[in-house]
Design an enzyme around this catalytic site. Structure first.
Site, PDB file in Angstrom:
ATOM      1  N   ASP A 122     -14.992 -65.669 -13.825  1.00 18.76           N
ATOM      2  CA  ASP A 122     -14.753 -64.540 -12.916  1.00 18.76           C
ATOM      3  C   ASP A 122     -13.566 -64.892 -12.009  1.00 18.76           C
ATOM      4  O   ASP A 122     -13.604 -65.896 -11.311  1.00 18.76           O
ATOM      5  CB  ASP A 122     -16.026 -64.325 -12.079  1.00 18.76           C
ATOM      6  CG  ASP A 122     -16.063 -62.932 -11.462  1.00 18.76           C
ATOM      7  OD1 ASP A 122     -15.010 -62.276 -11.397  1.00 18.76           O
ATOM      8  OD2 ASP A 122     -17.164 -62.516 -11.041  1.00 18.76           O
ATOM      9  N   GLU A 125     -13.294 -60.498 -15.598  1.00 20.24           N
ATOM     10  CA  GLU A 125     -14.390 -61.413 -15.924  1.00 20.24           C
ATOM     11  C   GLU A 125     -14.785 -61.301 -17.380  1.00 20.24           C
ATOM     12  O   GLU A 125     -14.577 -60.273 -18.022  1.00 20.24           O
ATOM     13  CB  GLU A 125     -15.598 -61.175 -15.019  1.00 20.24           C
ATOM     14  CG  GLU A 125     -16.204 -59.813 -15.148  1.00 20.24           C
ATOM     15  CD  GLU A 125     -17.439 -59.659 -14.264  1.00 20.24           C
ATOM     16  OE1 GLU A 125     -18.363 -60.480 -14.366  1.00 20.24           O
ATOM     17  OE2 GLU A 125     -17.459 -58.711 -13.480  1.00 20.24           O
TER      18      GLU A 125
END
Length: 445
Positions: free
Chosen positions: A17, A112
């Site tokens: 992420d 992500e």
DNA sequence: TCTGGGGTCCTGTAACCT
DNA sequence: TCTGAGGTTACAGGACCC
């Protein structure tokens, strides 16, 4: 954040992420803003924060917060309008890096992705080592940081990356899952938003551990069979979902919030045409056709309704989407209601190559489709909006006539009108969530 | 405080078919 | 021919995620 203690035994799933992705990319572009509060988002009276640097978050600024409120909390922040083309480019590079490590990459959004690195171990070490390798490469190549969660299941890996933020890596090995999971608040679970959290709190369930010790049947009665059962499984660390590299889109669409509420049907019709054209353009660029058209109408009081209709023949023609969207809208019989937002979506998408073709009846629409394809080519050559229906032009020929969010205040490179909005075909979310919004999506990481 | 825009998934209801 | 049960599909709305 912490380094992995020992080997990442039993862990093959990574969740990577980017940290404050859009804001970080902007700081990279404007180095003079490094270390200062930066907000990416709409600057108009109805704009919201899409991304904020950690310097801004210290003031309480977070994604989805109205920009005006964010500026009250943090008056020194610099507001930037966002540049989806640039973020998409960075995202493509990062995803390409992931795919050079393993083919099992499941992007969730621009910033992500899940990776299954079970097959990469011999080359690059265990999952934790691969996670550190990714973090170093992303920083070297893109100049931005990311956080990595390493676990045996997707949802634990995701929670781990959240805990590792910013700029960290956290490994949760299978024997550690319960200790990691059970103290967390129920709201930390993927799929528990404000409404579900409220229901759970009413039942006296505050932590994941509380939830785990309630019979699944009780949860299912409160939340429905699917959600209740799913949450109960998650609370015991059970998540059978695999990392799935690619899946087809299920729907695509566009919506627009007016800068002020609109009660003029002609303006609404024009906006529906504009949104239909945008949506059709995306269908054509991805080689898909819509079987169902839906509209969304949000009123001044935020009440929202949707209407949908399934077409006899799937289409990617803007005029056909518009005809259906307009019919759905007109059937509402609204009498100068004050409208805040309208949207058009194309649903139940089918591959253009495998869809049934409309024969004789379609002859006329073929001409329409050819015209729209020509407009696509012009847009690629001369920019989005180079060719558009006459009803979407001002009398002087300028594109417009559509109300969009304005800008104000401390803005660098403020994008105001319609032409400033990039019409991008972006690499989307694959798997359960795929396509990526034209306006930056909220990006709390 | 006043709520963007892009999506997915689930649920309840009604209509339709067998 | 009518009726009801059960399955499927379409539609509308809501919750959630990023």
């Amino acid at each position: 954040m912490g380094r992995p203690a020992g080997r990442a035994q039993g862990c093959t799933v990574l969740h990577v992420d980017m940290d404050a992705f859009f804001a970080s990319v902007e700081v990279r572009r404007h180095p003079e803003l490094a270390g200062t509060p930066v907000i990416v988002g709409g600057a108009g009276n109805r704009g919201v924060v899409t991304s904020a640097t950690y310097e801004a978050r210290r003031y309480g600024v977070h994604a989805a917060m109205p920009t005006a409120r964010a500026l009250r909390l943090c008056p020194t922040a610099t507001v930037l309008p966002g540049d989806m083309a640039l973020y998409s480019e960075v995202s493509r590079s990062v995803m390409a890096l992931f795919r050079s490590i393993t083919p099992l990459v499941e992007p969730l959004s621009l910033d992500e992705a899940f990776l299954d690195v079970a097959g990469a171990g011999r080359r690059l070490g265990d999952a934790a080592q691969i996670g550190e390798y990714i973090r170093a490469r992303v920083f070297d190549e893109q100049g931005i940081t990311c956080s990595v969660g390493v676990a045996g299941t997707k949802f634990v890996a995701k929670l781990a990356s959240t805990r590792a933020k910013p700029d960290g890596l956290l490994v949760v090995r299978p024997p550690e899952v319960m200790d990691f999971l059970h103290p967390l608040p129920v709201g930390a679970l993927w799929g528990v938003g404000p409404k579900t959290e409220e229901v759970l709190l009413r039942l006296g369930l505050r932590t994941v551990g509380d939830l785990a010790h309630v019979p699944a049947k009780t949860l299912q009665r409160a939340l429905g069979p699917a959600a209740g059962g799913h949450l109960h499984e998650l609370s015991w660390g059970r998540d059978p979902r695999r990392v799935v590299p690619d899946e087809t889109e299920r729907s695509t669409g566009a919506e627009e919030t007016f800068s002020t509420d609109i009660d003029d049907p002609a303006v609404i019709h024009r906006e529906l045409l504009h949104l239909s054209e945008r949506t059709a353009g995306r269908l054509r660029s991805t080689g898909t056709l819509a079987r169902t058209v839906s509209i969304k109408v949000r009123f001044a009081d935020f009440a929202t309704l949707t209407r949908s209709r399934t077409l006899e023949v799937p289409t990617d023609v803007g005029q056909e989407l518009y005809d259906t969207a307009r019919a759905l809208y007109d059937a509402l019989g609204l009498d100068r209601a004050r409208i805040r937002l309208v949207g058009v979506r194309a649903e139940r998408l089918v591959d253009a190559g495998s869809a049934p073709q409309q024969l004789e009846l379609g002859a006329r629409e073929h001409g329409r489709r050819d015209a729209e394809l020509a407009a696509d080519r012009a847009a690629r050559r001369f920019g989005a909006g180079a060719v558009r229906p006459a009803t979407l032009l001002h009398r002087d020929g300028r594109p417009g006539g559509l109300s969009s969010l304005g800008t104000s205040g401390r803005v660098i490179g403020g994008a105001g009108g319609d032409t400033a909005r990039p019409d991008l075909t972006r690499p989307g979310r694959t798997s359960s969530r795929r396509s990526v919004p034209e306006t930056p999506a909220a990006e709390p990481g």
